[in-house]
Design a protein around this motif. Structure first.
Motif, short mmCIF file in Angstrom:
data_model
loop_
_atom_site.label_atom_id
_atom_site.label_comp_id
_atom_site.label_asym_id
_atom_site.label_seq_id
_atom_site.Cartn_x
_atom_site.Cartn_y
_atom_site.Cartn_z
N LYS A 55 0.82 -1.22 0.00
CA LYS A 55 0.00 0.00 0.00
C LYS A 55 0.85 1.27 0.00
N LEU A 56 2.16 1.16 0.27
CA LEU A 56 3.04 2.32 0.32
C LEU A 56 3.58 2.71 -1.06
N ILE A 57 3.36 1.85 -2.06
CA ILE A 57 3.87 2.09 -3.40
C ILE A 57 3.06 3.18 -4.09
N GLY A 58 3.77 4.18 -4.62
CA GLY A 58 3.10 5.25 -5.36
C GLY A 58 3.15 5.00 -6.85
N ASN A 59 4.26 4.49 -7.35
CA ASN A 59 4.41 4.22 -8.77
C ASN A 59 4.73 2.73 -8.94
N PRO A 60 3.71 1.93 -9.32
CA PRO A 60 3.94 0.49 -9.46
C PRO A 60 4.85 0.14 -10.64
N MET A 61 5.06 1.09 -11.56
CA MET A 61 5.93 0.81 -12.71
C MET A 61 7.40 0.75 -12.29
N LEU A 62 7.79 1.50 -11.26
CA LEU A 62 9.20 1.52 -10.84
C LEU A 62 9.58 0.28 -10.03
N PRO A 63 8.97 -0.20 -9.06
CA PRO A 63 8.03 0.41 -8.12
C PRO A 63 8.80 1.26 -7.11
N ALA A 64 8.13 2.29 -6.58
CA ALA A 64 8.76 3.20 -5.63
C ALA A 64 7.76 3.60 -4.55
N ILE A 65 8.29 3.82 -3.34
CA ILE A 65 7.45 4.28 -2.24
C ILE A 65 6.94 5.68 -2.59
N HIS A 66 5.68 5.93 -2.34
CA HIS A 66 5.05 7.21 -2.64
C HIS A 66 5.78 8.33 -1.90
N TYR A 108 0.60 17.48 24.44
CA TYR A 108 0.53 18.29 23.24
C TYR A 108 1.80 18.06 22.43
N LEU A 109 1.62 17.77 21.14
CA LEU A 109 2.75 17.49 20.27
C LEU A 109 3.23 18.77 19.59
N PRO A 110 4.49 18.82 19.18
CA PRO A 110 4.97 19.97 18.41
C PRO A 110 4.15 20.12 17.13
N LYS A 111 3.92 21.35 16.72
CA LYS A 111 3.17 21.65 15.49
C LYS A 111 4.14 22.06 14.40
N THR A 112 3.96 21.49 13.22
CA THR A 112 4.85 21.79 12.10
C THR A 112 4.64 23.21 11.61
N ILE A 113 5.73 23.96 11.51
CA ILE A 113 5.70 25.30 10.91
C ILE A 113 6.01 25.15 9.43
N ASP A 114 7.12 24.49 9.13
CA ASP A 114 7.46 24.16 7.74
C ASP A 114 8.30 22.90 7.73
N PHE A 115 8.27 22.22 6.58
CA PHE A 115 8.98 20.96 6.46
C PHE A 115 9.48 20.85 5.03
N SER A 116 10.79 20.83 4.83
CA SER A 116 11.39 20.80 3.51
C SER A 116 12.08 19.45 3.29
N ILE A 117 11.69 18.77 2.21
CA ILE A 117 12.19 17.41 1.94
C ILE A 117 13.06 17.40 0.69
N ASP A 118 14.17 16.69 0.79
CA ASP A 118 15.02 16.43 -0.37
C ASP A 118 14.86 14.95 -0.70
N TYR A 119 14.28 14.66 -1.87
CA TYR A 119 14.16 13.28 -2.33
C TYR A 119 15.44 12.98 -3.10
N LEU A 120 16.29 12.13 -2.57
CA LEU A 120 17.60 11.90 -3.14
C LEU A 120 17.62 10.75 -4.14
N ARG A 121 16.72 9.79 -3.96
CA ARG A 121 16.56 8.66 -4.88
C ARG A 121 15.22 8.01 -4.59
N SER A 122 14.78 7.10 -5.42
CA SER A 122 13.51 6.43 -5.19
C SER A 122 13.59 5.53 -3.97
N GLY A 123 12.50 5.54 -3.19
CA GLY A 123 12.39 4.60 -2.08
C GLY A 123 12.01 3.25 -2.65
N LEU A 124 12.86 2.26 -2.48
CA LEU A 124 12.63 0.94 -3.06
C LEU A 124 11.58 0.16 -2.26
N PRO A 125 11.02 -0.89 -2.83
CA PRO A 125 10.01 -1.68 -2.12
C PRO A 125 10.64 -2.57 -1.05
#
Length: 169
Positions: A55-66, A108-125
């Motif tokens: 269920k974590l796969i976003g692209n079944p053609m690769l396949p890669a984690i969403h 009470y949990l910390p609240k996200t102000i901003d979150f910046s992500i660097d996708y460095l490579r595909s997440g494999l299955p």
């Protein structure tokens, strides 16, 4: 025996208290259960684990984690690490009873102000791991860096930096 020279608690009692607190924190976040995210604890160091599931796969053609799953995984690791740092102090000082933590009684949990992500490579299955490091934490604001990998700790597939509003005491 005087109060001054009280015997330290047995290590198993301390470990059980810490594990109870972490389980209560994790159980209180339903999205973690939905994605299957688990947290491993070694002392005060936490590692988030995302066991692979189709269920974590976003692209079944690769396949890669969403990408959204990766983002949620990293943000969750950051929030848990920040919360754990705060809970750790309260728990060790006796200000918090870990047996009271759970879905019906969450801090009470910390609240996200901003979150910046660097996708460095595909997440494999396969399983993924993440570790967050608090870069700066003040009374109102915190900055966290998170790294995620799969097979090799030195070969990241994503990293992120987040800024969070800390809960008021």
């Amino acid at each position: 025996m005087s109060q001054k020279h009280k015997r330290p608690e047995p290590v198993e009692v301390v470990k059980q208290r810490r594990d109870q607190a972490l389980a209560g924190l994790v159980d209180g976040i339903p999205y973690m259960q939905f994605l299957g995210i688990q947290i491993e604890r070694h002392g005060d160091e936490l590692t988030a684990v995302l066991p692979f599931d189709d269920k974590l796969i976003g692209n079944p053609m690769l396949p890669a984690i969403h990408g959204g799953v990766t983002a949620a995984f990293l943000e969750t690791a950051a929030v848990i690490q920040l919360s754990w740092a705060t809970l750790w102090e309260d728990m060790e000082s006796g200000a918090l009873d870990p047996t009271t933590l759970g879905p019906e009684n969450m801090p009470y949990l910390p609240k996200t102000i901003d979150f910046s992500i660097d996708y460095l490579r595909s997440g494999l299955p396969r399983d993924a791991y993440a570790r967050a490091r608090v870069v700066r934490q003040g009374r109102r604001y915190a900055s966290v860096h998170v790294e995620a990998w799969q097979d090799q700790r030195g070969k990241l597939y994503a990293q992120a930096t987040g800024h969070f509003l800390m809960p008021s005491p």
